[in-house]
Design an enzyme around this catalytic site. Structure first.
Site, PDB file in Angstrom:
ATOM      1  N   HIS A   1      -1.468   3.371   2.974  1.00  0.00           N
ATOM      2  CA  HIS A   1      -1.155   1.964   2.670  1.00  0.00           C
ATOM      3  C   HIS A   1       0.217   1.518   3.167  1.00  0.00           C
ATOM      4  O   HIS A   1       0.419   0.332   3.442  1.00  0.00           O
ATOM      5  CB  HIS A   1      -1.260   1.743   1.154  1.00  0.00           C
ATOM      6  CG  HIS A   1      -1.429   0.314   0.760  1.00  0.00           C
ATOM      7  ND1 HIS A   1      -2.574  -0.408   1.046  1.00  0.00           N
ATOM      8  CD2 HIS A   1      -0.611  -0.560   0.118  1.00  0.00           C
ATOM      9  CE1 HIS A   1      -2.445  -1.643   0.585  1.00  0.00           C
ATOM     10  NE2 HIS A   1      -1.271  -1.759   0.025  1.00  0.00           N
TER      11      HIS A   1
ATOM     12  N   SER B   1      -1.460  -6.261   2.634  1.00  0.00           N
ATOM     13  CA  SER B   1      -1.907  -6.094   1.248  1.00  0.00           C
ATOM     14  C   SER B   1      -1.974  -7.432   0.505  1.00  0.00           C
ATOM     15  O   SER B   1      -2.771  -8.285   0.877  1.00  0.00           O
ATOM     16  CB  SER B   1      -0.980  -5.081   0.567  1.00  0.00           C
ATOM     17  OG  SER B   1      -1.544  -4.631  -0.628  1.00  0.00           O
TER      18      SER B   1
END
Ligand SMILES: *[C@@H]1O[C@H](CO)[C@@H](O)[C@H](O)[C@H]1NC(C)=O
Ligand SMILES: *[C@@H]1O[C@H](CO)[C@@H](O)[C@H](O)[C@H]1NC(C)=O
Length: 398
Positions: free
Chosen positions: A369, A165
């Site tokens: 995620h 990320s």
């Protein structure tokens, strides 16, 4: 939209209070041990390193040393820490698996998180300390760390980089602004890579991003530069709330923010993760990301003042980052169910990167995620593929 969240929160609170059985959650040592304690507990060698950046931050890197092994640098996401690579335990967490495979593992803690709260001139209570986003991480923290590691790893001239990320966003910033560093990267592996947010599906981000300018102004006026505030008491209260009384709603909220995937969710691991996350960061980091969401592009920080933008960039609007400069070998891994790194955005990113050697849309449909760090089968679903790409690059096949 707001009413929807309000109802959701009310329902969860109500449901949980009825169902809550306090004392249900066993004491989880791993949720409370900082990264060094975790590494030692599982019998791995450990070193802590202080790395000074060109703008005066003193960063903490955690290392599982392996003399002579190829160095690999792991860089966590927004609000995360080195623990991201450890919380899944010795059989599954990436740091241990890489060490088992002979790599010299370095885990950076970027400026502002719980392990990297020192600066040679400023204290965390001062505004200047928090004047950063992924941009400064990319132009200062990463180059300093890479030089530091290469200086101490017995002759290796480049290293493996794995980012999750924000750990990928700041890498792209480094490539754009410090292109000379691309020669020091053997292979960049981006997990949930994020530069564009045009198709991001997370409702919370979408909802707040348009108001972030106002929110930030208000926060600064109230002398809030860091978010969330780091306080031991607050952390304890949050942990207790989230793992005991509101356990179900907290898990639900995490799923809502990351992508719903109960099959790969180990509730013990999630409780451990909550003990380590959020690890702290600047308000400006959220602000810069909100700007990406609003613009749909990958731009430098917008000061919201033509004069200030002109002073910083020589133009009224902030310039875009140069993804064409990110010319090291790149491998991208992304999930269909990732609410932050949307498939279409990653594809756009991929098309602008000049040297993508491996492009993998993970086959497990619900991959979200945080599955990159904490999924039950993450090894089979993701890491095995990463290991083989690393091997092929080392063997000169890619
Ligand atoms: C690398 O090591 C040399 C010699 O020990 C030192 O002079 C230099 O400053 C170091 N560079 C970094 C970036 O640590
Ligand atoms: C969940 O995590 C705990 C703690 O790491 C572990 O003991 C357990 O085996 C895991 N469960 C599954 C289904 O993987």
């Amino acid at each position: 939209m707001f009413r929807f969240y309000y109802c959701l929160i009310w329902l969860c609170l109500h449901g949980n209070l009825v169902l809550a059985r306090c004392g249900d959650a066993a004491f989880l040592e791993d949720a409370h041990l900082p990264s060094p304690g975790l590494i030692r507990k599982y019998g791995y060698p450990f070193e802590e390193h202080k790395i000074e950046t060109n703008d005066g931050f003193l960063l903490t890197a955690h290392r599982i040393p392996k003399r002579g092994g190829p160095p690999v640098l792991l860089v966590h996401g927004l609000q995360d820490s080195s623990a991201a690579w450890l919380v899944n335990g010795p059989d599954k967490a990436l740091a241990y698996l890489l060490s088992n495979r002979g790599y010299d593992v370095w885990m950076l803690n970027v400026r502002g998180n719980r392990y990297s709260r020192r600066h040679i001139n400023y204290k965390p209570r001062q505004r200047q300390f928090w004047d950063f986003s992924f941009h400064e991480i990319g132009i200062y923290d990463l180059p300093a760390t890479i030089d530091y590691i290469l200086n101490r790893s017995g002759g290796y001239r480049n290293l493996h980089y794995v980012g999750h990320s924000q750990g990928t966003t700041s890498f792209f910033v480094m490539g754009s602004e410090r292109p000379a560093y691309m020669k020091k990267i053997k292979l960049f592996q981006g997990l949930a890579p994020v530069a564009y947010f045009a198709y991001m599906k997370q409702s919370l981000g979408k909802y707040f991003a348009p108001y972030m300018g106002e929110i930030v102004r208000l926060a600064y006026r109230s002398c809030i530069y860091e978010f969330p505030p780091q306080s031991k008491v607050l952390k304890k209260v949050f942990y207790k709330l989230c793992t005991v009384i509101l356990h179900k709603s907290c898990t639900f909220l995490i799923m809502k923010l990351a992508g719903v995937d109960y099959r790969q969710l180990n509730s013990t691991t999630i409780q451990i993760y909550i003990g380590h996350f959020p690890a702290g960061g600047s308000v400006k980091s959220f602000d810069h990301y909100a700007q990406q969401i609003n613009s749909g592009g990958f731009f430098k920080y917008n000061y919201r003042s033509v004069a200030k933008n002109r002073r910083a960039y020589g133009s009224a609007k902030p310039p875009a980052y140069e993804l064409g400069n990110v010319d090291c070998k790149v491998a991208l891994y992304y999930g269909k169910n990732d609410l932050l790194a949307a498939v279409k955005d990653v594809r756009r990113l991929r098309n602008e990167l000049p040297n993508v050697v491996h492009d993998e849309l993970l086959t497990y449909r619900k991959f979200n995620h945080i599955d990159f760090l904490v999924a039950i089968d993450v090894r089979k679903l993701l890491y095995d593929s990463m290991f083989s790409v690393m091997k092929r690059v080392e063997d000169g096949e890619l």
